[in-house]
Design a protein around this motif. Structure first.
Motif, PDB file in Angstrom:
ATOM      1  N   ASN A  33      -2.448   1.979 -33.987  1.00 29.19           N
ATOM      2  CA  ASN A  33      -1.367   2.923 -33.744  1.00 29.19           C
ATOM      3  C   ASN A  33      -1.831   4.211 -33.072  1.00 29.19           C
ATOM      4  O   ASN A  33      -3.030   4.410 -32.869  1.00 29.19           O
ATOM      5  CB  ASN A  33      -0.663   3.199 -35.073  1.00 29.19           C
ATOM      6  CG  ASN A  33      -0.105   1.933 -35.692  1.00 29.19           C
ATOM      7  OD1 ASN A  33       0.288   1.011 -34.983  1.00 29.19           O
ATOM      8  ND2 ASN A  33      -0.082   1.873 -37.009  1.00 29.19           N
ATOM      9  N   GLU A  35      -3.062   7.965 -32.150  1.00 34.57           N
ATOM     10  CA  GLU A  35      -4.057   8.822 -32.799  1.00 34.57           C
ATOM     11  C   GLU A  35      -3.415  10.016 -33.495  1.00 34.57           C
ATOM     12  O   GLU A  35      -3.927  10.512 -34.493  1.00 34.57           O
ATOM     13  CB  GLU A  35      -5.067   9.311 -31.762  1.00 34.57           C
ATOM     14  CG  GLU A  35      -6.220  10.111 -32.343  1.00 34.57           C
ATOM     15  CD  GLU A  35      -7.285  10.408 -31.314  1.00 34.57           C
ATOM     16  OE1 GLU A  35      -8.408  10.762 -31.721  1.00 34.57           O
ATOM     17  OE2 GLU A  35      -6.996  10.299 -30.105  1.00 34.57           O
ATOM     18  N   ASP A  36      -2.293  10.482 -32.964  1.00 32.07           N
ATOM     19  CA  ASP A  36      -1.601  11.644 -33.503  1.00 32.07           C
ATOM     20  C   ASP A  36      -1.290  11.431 -34.986  1.00 32.07           C
ATOM     21  O   ASP A  36      -0.549  10.513 -35.342  1.00 32.07           O
ATOM     22  CB  ASP A  36      -0.307  11.871 -32.717  1.00 32.07           C
ATOM     23  CG  ASP A  36       0.482  13.084 -33.197  1.00 32.07           C
ATOM     24  OD1 ASP A  36       0.037  13.754 -34.145  1.00 32.07           O
ATOM     25  OD2 ASP A  36       1.551  13.349 -32.614  1.00 32.07           O
ATOM     26  N   PRO A  37      -1.838  12.261 -35.880  1.00 33.23           N
ATOM     27  CA  PRO A  37      -1.598  12.052 -37.316  1.00 33.23           C
ATOM     28  C   PRO A  37      -0.154  12.263 -37.739  1.00 33.23           C
ATOM     29  O   PRO A  37       0.231  11.861 -38.840  1.00 33.23           O
ATOM     30  CB  PRO A  37      -2.518  13.092 -37.972  1.00 33.23           C
ATOM     31  CG  PRO A  37      -2.749  14.125 -36.932  1.00 33.23           C
ATOM     32  CD  PRO A  37      -2.732  13.387 -35.626  1.00 33.23           C
ATOM     33  N   SER A  40       2.046   8.412 -36.808  1.00 31.72           N
ATOM     34  CA  SER A  40       1.926   7.132 -37.516  1.00 31.72           C
ATOM     35  C   SER A  40       1.095   7.310 -38.775  1.00 31.72           C
ATOM     36  O   SER A  40       0.263   8.216 -38.874  1.00 31.72           O
ATOM     37  CB  SER A  40       1.267   6.070 -36.629  1.00 31.72           C
ATOM     38  OG  SER A  40      -0.114   6.349 -36.428  1.00 31.72           O
ATOM     39  N   GLY A  43      -2.614   6.802 -38.083  1.00 35.39           N
ATOM     40  CA  GLY A  43      -3.162   7.965 -37.399  1.00 35.39           C
ATOM     41  C   GLY A  43      -3.489   9.069 -38.391  1.00 35.39           C
ATOM     42  O   GLY A  43      -4.542   9.719 -38.301  1.00 35.39           O
ATOM     43  N   PRO A  67      -8.177   4.485 -31.892  1.00 32.52           N
ATOM     44  CA  PRO A  67      -6.754   4.174 -32.111  1.00 32.52           C
ATOM     45  C   PRO A  67      -6.180   3.305 -30.995  1.00 32.52           C
ATOM     46  O   PRO A  67      -6.893   2.914 -30.058  1.00 32.52           O
ATOM     47  CB  PRO A  67      -6.117   5.563 -32.098  1.00 32.52           C
ATOM     48  CG  PRO A  67      -6.968   6.335 -31.140  1.00 32.52           C
ATOM     49  CD  PRO A  67      -8.379   5.830 -31.328  1.00 32.52           C
ATOM     50  N   ASN A  68      -4.897   3.022 -31.106  1.00 30.84           N
ATOM     51  CA  ASN A  68      -4.149   2.337 -30.038  1.00 30.84           C
ATOM     52  C   ASN A  68      -4.725   0.980 -29.647  1.00 30.84           C
ATOM     53  O   ASN A  68      -4.612   0.552 -28.503  1.00 30.84           O
ATOM     54  CB  ASN A  68      -4.061   3.229 -28.796  1.00 30.84           C
ATOM     55  CG  ASN A  68      -3.177   4.436 -29.010  1.00 30.84           C
ATOM     56  OD1 ASN A  68      -2.026   4.301 -29.435  1.00 30.84           O
ATOM     57  ND2 ASN A  68      -3.711   5.618 -28.757  1.00 30.84           N
TER      58      ASN A  68
END
Length: 345
Positions: A33, A35-37, A40, A43, A67-68
């Motif tokens: 998912n 990276e932005d906590p 997601s 994250g 991530p991703n």
């Protein structure tokens, strides 16, 4: 360059060099998912874990985040962890199923009455969670660091029509994870299950290879499925786990103090991920954001009973057929745990 600027630059370079020398252990942590906590749950988990491990080890342990799906498809990265090429991964049930098929017991539809009960059962510290993780560890050789829900209850999206009754499912091509129990669920409702990896899903929806899919609201939102799907039907029919694992040999090779640090940081990070899912659901990043672009409908309770009547027997029959007594025992243990937790509400 002024003396002060030179001194500051030299000091920064020295600090970076010190950190590079001090980090004598590296943990590569992958997940599917963003990276932005704040986008997601995985994250958030990864960010919190990295912060806690690095700061509390004095920089001796470095956590590198991927991530991703940067390292490949979910099941492929689990292979990498099992083979020691990557230290840790946060995986969906679809990825885990390729290595531990009994994760399919979670696919009994309408088993969990609410998110509170789900949060108490889908944790490695619950009575069922202890049984589930011990069996997974014994059969895969992986160390389980965390167990939580995949972001909330699953809902259906599609590009053709609102889903208000079981009959509305007829003929829709619905993507599922590559999990036979999810295929049985969708097929039992009259739709055509189309299993495929997560990485292929957005394009498949965009090009019409599949008509729809099923996922929790936070995942539908961050994946931007509102760009390629017109209808969102709230059914709350399923909730599946995310399983956070680590290479067992790597974990055992850590000092007792570092094992404690990694396990503690993972526990805190898992709680953060579980909480972030609830925050996204309750904020304008969740359902309100999707409703601005999609037609949203809630399926009536009387109709949901028909969904349950059509799908529950099919999934249970497959579990009994595919996994025999072992599968029935694991499923019954989960259902017992659910009933026990219901009494607290």
């Amino acid at each position: 360059m002024s003396f002060m600027k030179f001194a500051a630059t030299t000091f920064a370079a020295a600090c970076m060099a010190f950190q590079a020398q001090a980090a004598d252990i590296t943990i590569r942590l992958a997940h599917l998912n963003p990276e932005d906590p704040f986008a997601s749950h995985s994250g958030a988990m990864a960010a919190v874990f990295k912060s806690l491990v690095e700061s509390n080890s004095g920089g001796r342990i470095e956590v590198q985040l991927f991530p991703n799906g940067q390292l490949g498809k979910d099941n492929e990265v689990i292979d990498q962890v099992r083979n020691g090429l990557v230290e840790s991964v946060i995986s969906s049930s679809g990825g885990i199923a390729q290595h531990y098929p009994l994760v399919g017991v979670f696919d009994i539809p309408f088993a969990f009455p609410n998110i509170g009960v789900a949060s108490k059962v889908i944790t490695k510290d619950s009575s069922f969670g202890k049984k589930f993780t011990a069996d997974l560890e014994a059969k895969t050789g992986l160390k389980v660091l965390g167990l939580l829900d995949s972001g909330g209850f699953f809902e259906f999206t599609n590009s053709k029509k609102p889903i208000k009754t079981v009959e509305d499912m007829e003929g829709l091509r619905i993507r599922t994870m590559t999990v036979p129990t999810q295929e049985a669920l969708v097929n039992s409702l009259g739709a055509n299950a189309t299993p495929m990896p997560w990485a292929e899903l957005y394009t498949a929806l965009q090009t019409g290879v599949v008509d729809g899919e099923m996922n929790p609201v936070p995942i539908i939102a961050f994946a931007k499925f509102d760009e390629v799907q017109k209808y969102l039907s709230l059914t709350n029919h399923l909730i599946t786990p995310y399983v956070w694992t680590m290479n067992e040999d790597f974990y055992k090779g850590l000092s007792p103090e570092d094992q404690y640090l990694v396990s503690w940081a993972a526990d805190v990070a898992t709680d953060a991920g579980r909480s972030m899912s609830r925050v996204i659901e309750a904020s304008d990043k969740g359902l309100p954001a999707l409703a601005a672009k999609m037609e949203v409908n809630a399926v009536e309770p009387a109709e949901l009973e028909k969904f349950a009547a059509a799908s529950q027997p099919a999934v249970r029959a497959l579990i009994e057929e595919k996994f025999g007594a072992e599968g029935t025992e694991m499923l019954d243990a989960m259902m017992t745990s659910i009933e026990e937790e219901k009494t607290d509400f």
